[in-house]
Design an enzyme around this catalytic site. Structure first.
Site, mmCIF file in Angstrom:
data_model
loop_
_atom_site.group_PDB
_atom_site.id
_atom_site.type_symbol
_atom_site.label_atom_id
_atom_site.label_comp_id
_atom_site.label_asym_id
_atom_site.label_seq_id
_atom_site.Cartn_x
_atom_site.Cartn_y
_atom_site.Cartn_z
ATOM 1 N N ASP A 9 -8.742 -11.910 31.710
ATOM 2 C CA ASP A 9 -8.421 -10.820 32.556
ATOM 3 C C ASP A 9 -6.703 -10.904 32.453
ATOM 4 O OD1 ASP A 9 -7.964 -8.910 34.441
ATOM 5 O OD2 ASP A 9 -9.598 -9.502 35.399
ATOM 6 N N ASP A 105 -7.247 -4.240 29.664
ATOM 7 C CA ASP A 105 -6.982 -5.550 29.984
ATOM 8 C C ASP A 105 -7.801 -6.556 30.440
ATOM 9 O OD1 ASP A 105 -7.948 -4.185 32.476
ATOM 10 O OD2 ASP A 105 -6.455 -4.844 34.081
ATOM 11 N N GLU A 106 -9.026 -6.384 29.957
ATOM 12 C CA GLU A 106 -10.124 -7.204 30.184
ATOM 13 C C GLU A 106 -10.970 -7.530 28.842
ATOM 14 O OE1 GLU A 106 -13.242 -7.054 33.244
ATOM 15 O OE2 GLU A 106 -11.785 -5.514 33.900
#
Length: 396
Positions: A9, A105-106
């Site tokens: 993350d 973003d993960e």
DNA sequence: TCTGGGGTCCTAGGACCC
DNA sequence: TCTGGGGTCCTAGGACCC
């Protein structure tokens, strides 16, 4: 084969990407990304310093301005985020053959079958991964490791920012026991409030109940909640499938009451959806129109076509018909329109060629691929649908 | 200046079919 | 003699996630 999942993350991803691309933002501690001060948007991400003022993702920009007037508000750009996200993925792919990006973003990485390679802990791998992401992309991340996706994600949540956390098989229940139910995936504000009314706020309370007891309280949802509370969920990473829908929507900078103006915007949004469908070689059969009235009353109207399509004209025809029906209600209620959007769903893979396709449709197809080429070179707005000209002339 | 934009999944009811 | 029962497709709305 025991599942071992690693969840990466990125920390304050949108803020950091903006800083990389806009050096003038680097010295600014209080930075909020998502929209300018006067926009009708919400916060996408805030620097850690700004978060200390209570600003968080999802908060209306106006509210963030009130909480911290001295902060800098910045809009950000999707292509920059996309490129940064791809750079991170490239690093991750060196660590596992199975990398699934859950969002920009993960990411989840599958480490099943690495028990011999890393018999005890994956933390050393995670540490190397974090360092390489940092070195090659300049971005920080937090990493959670667990026996399934849910636990890995909750572990990375606990580790933020720039932390690592591993929950080994057998320790899931203990780890989860200390969390609020709201932390579990799928438990949003509404469900959390409902559970709270029943006296349930913490994961350990659900753990302590029998499934029958929980069922008397919750009915059909009991089983799923019980499973999650005990740390089950997402043991395998499924490969990426066809998308389910492609959509574009926009909240207007001011509420509109003129249907012609709205139809012009609808034409632009539809052209974007059609363009994305063609780019991804998809066709859609269901067209959904979305309207939000200025009192926030939101409606959708949809229509399923005889044949799936990726052509602007066919999608727009359906969208406009739906719009006219839905706009009658807007008028009847004497409201303005705050948001308008269009989606294509019921997606399939575009066929190579259709021998029985009517010639006029073939011509439309040739036209759109010509338009796509021009746009690829000169940008989307180099070609404007005629139906959108009125809007373009007025507001550009 | 209250409340984005891109998605996913689920539910519930009606039509229709066998 | 009032109404089965399952399956599929469709629409509308809603919760949730980042």
């Amino acid at each position: 084969m025991a599942a071992r999942i690693l969840h990466v993350d990125l920390d304050a991803f949108f803020v950091e990407v903006c800083r990389q691309r806009h050096p003038e933002l680097r010295g600014i501690e209080l930075l909020v990304v998502g929209g300018r001060r006067d926009s009708r948007g919400v916060v996408q991400s805030a620097s850690y310093a700004a978060r200390r003022f209570g600003i968080h993702a999802g908060m209306p920009i106006g509210q963030a301005v009130r909480l911290c007037p001295e902060a800098t508000f910045f809009r950000g750009s999707f292509p920059h985020y996309r490129d940064a996200s791809r750079a991170v993925r490239a690093v991750l792919q060196r660590f596992s053959p199975t990398v699934v990006m859950a969002s920009l973003d993960e990411a989840y990485l599958d480490f099943a079958g690495t028990d011999r390679l890393y018999p005890v802990s994956l933390l050393p791998v995670a540490e190397r991964l974090r360092d390489e992401v940092r070195r090659e992309t300049g971005l920080d991340c937090s990493i959670g490791i667990g026996p399934n996706r849910m636990v890995a994600k909750l572990a990375s949540d606990s580790a933020k920012p720039r932390g690592l956390m591993e929950v080994r098989a057998g320790w899931e229940e203990g780890f989860l026991a200390g969390l609020p139910l709201r932390a579990l995936p799928g438990i949003g504000p509404k469900t959390a409030a409902r559970l709270a009314e029943l006296g349930l706020a913490e994961v350990h309370q659900v753990q302590a109940m029998t499934e029958d007891g929980l069922e008397r309280l919750l009915g059909g949802e009991a089983r799923a909640l019980k499973r999650r509370a005990h740390g089950h969920g997402g043991a395998t990473l499924r490969a990426e499938r066809l998308p389910r829908s492609v959509s574009r929507e926009t909240t207007l900078s001011r509420d509109l009451r003129d249907p012609e103006e709205l139809e012009a915007i609808l034409a632009l949004l539809t052209a974007r959806v059609a363009g994305q469908l063609r780019e991804e070689q998809l066709v859609g059969r269901t067209v959904t129109l979305k309207l939000r009235h200025d009192d926030f009353h939101t409606v959708t109207r949809r229509r399923t076509l005889e044949t799936a399509t990726d052509l602007d004209g066919e999608l727009y025809q359906a969208a406009r018909a739906l719009f006219r029906g839905a706009f009658a209600d807007v008028r009847r209620r004497n409201r303005g329109v705050r948001l308008i959007g269009v989606a294509a769903s019921n997606l399939g893979v575009a066929a190579e060629a259709d021998l029985f396709e009517p010639p006029e449709r073939q011509r439309l197809r040739e036209l759109s691929s010509a338009v796509d080429k021009v746009r690829e070179k000169y940008g989307f707005s180099s070609v404007t649908p005629a139906a959108a000209l009125r809007f373009r002339r007025r507001d550009d």
